[in-house]
Write an enzyme that holds these catalytic residues in place. Sequence first.
Site, PDB file in Angstrom:
ATOM      1  N   TYR A   1       0.834  -1.205   0.000  1.00  0.00           N
ATOM      2  CA  TYR A   1       0.000   0.000   0.000  1.00  0.00           C
ATOM      3  C   TYR A   1       0.871   1.258   0.000  1.00  0.00           C
ATOM      4  O   TYR A   1       0.671   2.167  -0.799  1.00  0.00           O
ATOM      5  CB  TYR A   1      -0.902  -0.054   1.231  1.00  0.00           C
ATOM      6  CG  TYR A   1      -1.946   1.011   1.344  1.00  0.00           C
ATOM      7  CD1 TYR A   1      -2.987   1.087   0.430  1.00  0.00           C
ATOM      8  CD2 TYR A   1      -1.933   1.913   2.403  1.00  0.00           C
ATOM      9  CE1 TYR A   1      -3.976   2.040   0.565  1.00  0.00           C
ATOM     10  CE2 TYR A   1      -2.918   2.866   2.543  1.00  0.00           C
ATOM     11  CZ  TYR A   1      -3.930   2.929   1.625  1.00  0.00           C
ATOM     12  OH  TYR A   1      -4.915   3.873   1.752  1.00  0.00           O
TER      13      TYR A   1
ATOM     14  N   ASP B   1     -13.209   6.187   3.553  1.00  0.00           N
ATOM     15  CA  ASP B   1     -12.049   7.056   3.809  1.00  0.00           C
ATOM     16  C   ASP B   1     -12.455   8.509   3.639  1.00  0.00           C
ATOM     17  O   ASP B   1     -12.563   8.982   2.520  1.00  0.00           O
ATOM     18  CB  ASP B   1     -10.920   6.684   2.850  1.00  0.00           C
ATOM     19  CG  ASP B   1      -9.613   7.392   3.168  1.00  0.00           C
ATOM     20  OD1 ASP B   1      -9.604   8.322   3.999  1.00  0.00           O
ATOM     21  OD2 ASP B   1      -8.591   7.011   2.576  1.00  0.00           O
TER      22      ASP B   1
END
Length: 112
Positions: free
Chosen positions: A13, A37
Amino acid sequence: MENADKIAVVNKYVEAFDNKDISLIRDMYAADAVVEDPVGSEPYVGIDAIISFYEGAFATGARLTLTGDVRCAGNTVAFPFKVIIGDLTIAPIDVFEFNDAGKVVKMKAYWG
């Protein structure tokens, strides 16, 4: 899924942001994944929506730096990090939930 495998996804990531590599993001998420998010916002549902979200994040020039230990429990992993975009710094904690195939099925970003 072993803890080392979960930690490897977290490192992938961070690498995806370092290299603006959308293929790494596509590889880590399940086709039907959900990304929230930050937590409390409208979630991104499905790989196409998730890819669009990350393309936008990459376009900001965001850089990620882990700021603490990656914590594994059950089929999840949580990790603190900094997002740096120019003069702006955000200190979230992300939580990834994995399926049996080792793909992220849920991601929640707790902003700080």
